[in-house]
Scaffold this active site. Sequence first.
Site, mmCIF file in Angstrom:
data_model
loop_
_atom_site.group_PDB
_atom_site.id
_atom_site.type_symbol
_atom_site.label_atom_id
_atom_site.label_comp_id
_atom_site.label_asym_id
_atom_site.label_seq_id
_atom_site.Cartn_x
_atom_site.Cartn_y
_atom_site.Cartn_z
ATOM 1 N N CYS A 2 56.380 45.497 -36.667
ATOM 2 C CA CYS A 2 55.798 46.722 -35.854
ATOM 3 C C CYS A 2 56.612 46.714 -34.599
ATOM 4 O O CYS A 2 57.579 45.824 -34.289
ATOM 5 C CB CYS A 2 54.194 46.319 -35.425
HETATM 6 N N1 GLN Z 1 52.903 41.233 -41.140
HETATM 7 C C1 GLN Z 1 52.317 42.402 -40.504
HETATM 8 C C2 GLN Z 1 51.105 43.227 -41.001
HETATM 9 O O1 GLN Z 1 51.445 43.519 -42.151
HETATM 10 C C3 GLN Z 1 53.682 43.426 -40.064
HETATM 11 C C4 GLN Z 1 53.323 44.400 -39.128
HETATM 12 C C5 GLN Z 1 53.625 43.588 -37.790
HETATM 13 O O2 GLN Z 1 54.984 43.484 -37.476
HETATM 14 N N2 GLN Z 1 52.694 43.198 -37.174
HETATM 15 O O3 GLN Z 1 50.151 43.389 -40.553
#
Ligand code: GLN
Length: 230
Positions: A2
């Site tokens: 994100c």
């Molecule tokens: N691992 C996070 C999720 O799926 C990916 C998004 C982020 O970078 N927070 O919630």
Amino acid sequence: MCRHLGWLGDAVSVASLVADPANGLLVQSYSPRRQKHGLMNADGWGVGFYDGATPRRWRSAAPLWGDASFASVAPALRSTCVVAAVRSASVGMPIEPSASAPFSDGQWLLSHNGLVDRSVLPLSPRAESTNDSALLAALIFDRGLDALGDTIVEVAAADPNARLNILAGNGSRLVATTWGDTLSMLRRHDGIVLASEPYDDDPQWQEIPDRHLVRVHGSDVELIPLKGSA
Ligand code: GLN
């Protein structure tokens, strides 16, 4: 992965931070410039801000670029402390408003930019969703934000492939970590911005090195290397 953004300073509108800049979170939702994992951030968004001492949140599981209500209301939302994010869900993670950052314990607003193996995180009744970021937020809230650096080092030891960029605010402070992804800082005359990537081409943006803890209090910024740094 994100993209996230934090603000601490004078009261400014959410639109001025998120929607108006040439490469703000709104543009980063479909065309980020420095994102290393994932092409765009279409799986939701969240804006958190302080209304006095009270954190308030507006979260969605839809793309930010398509939200006409946000575009209409954001210029009227003003705050001295903002934590906002656009989300690219990792494979297998739920897509629902409660899986979008910022997460909150009622005091802090917190965003995670990264990926962590959920099996190394404790199950917690306070997790807002079942995605890795919500479980990690619950662990960080349990340990307390003063222990953020220690918690990140501990989680990274349990999952050496984890990417753990955290950004949190409580109305009077911002704290952030870099662990596997980008973070930049802009000192403005009216406050400080921390963001996964610069929202414009101002030459004053500074890159925060990897594996660091950043603490912002007023106009003071502390940069602390995290144990385990190469
Ligand atoms: N691992 C996070 C999720 O799926 C990916 C998004 C982020 O970078 N927070 O919630």
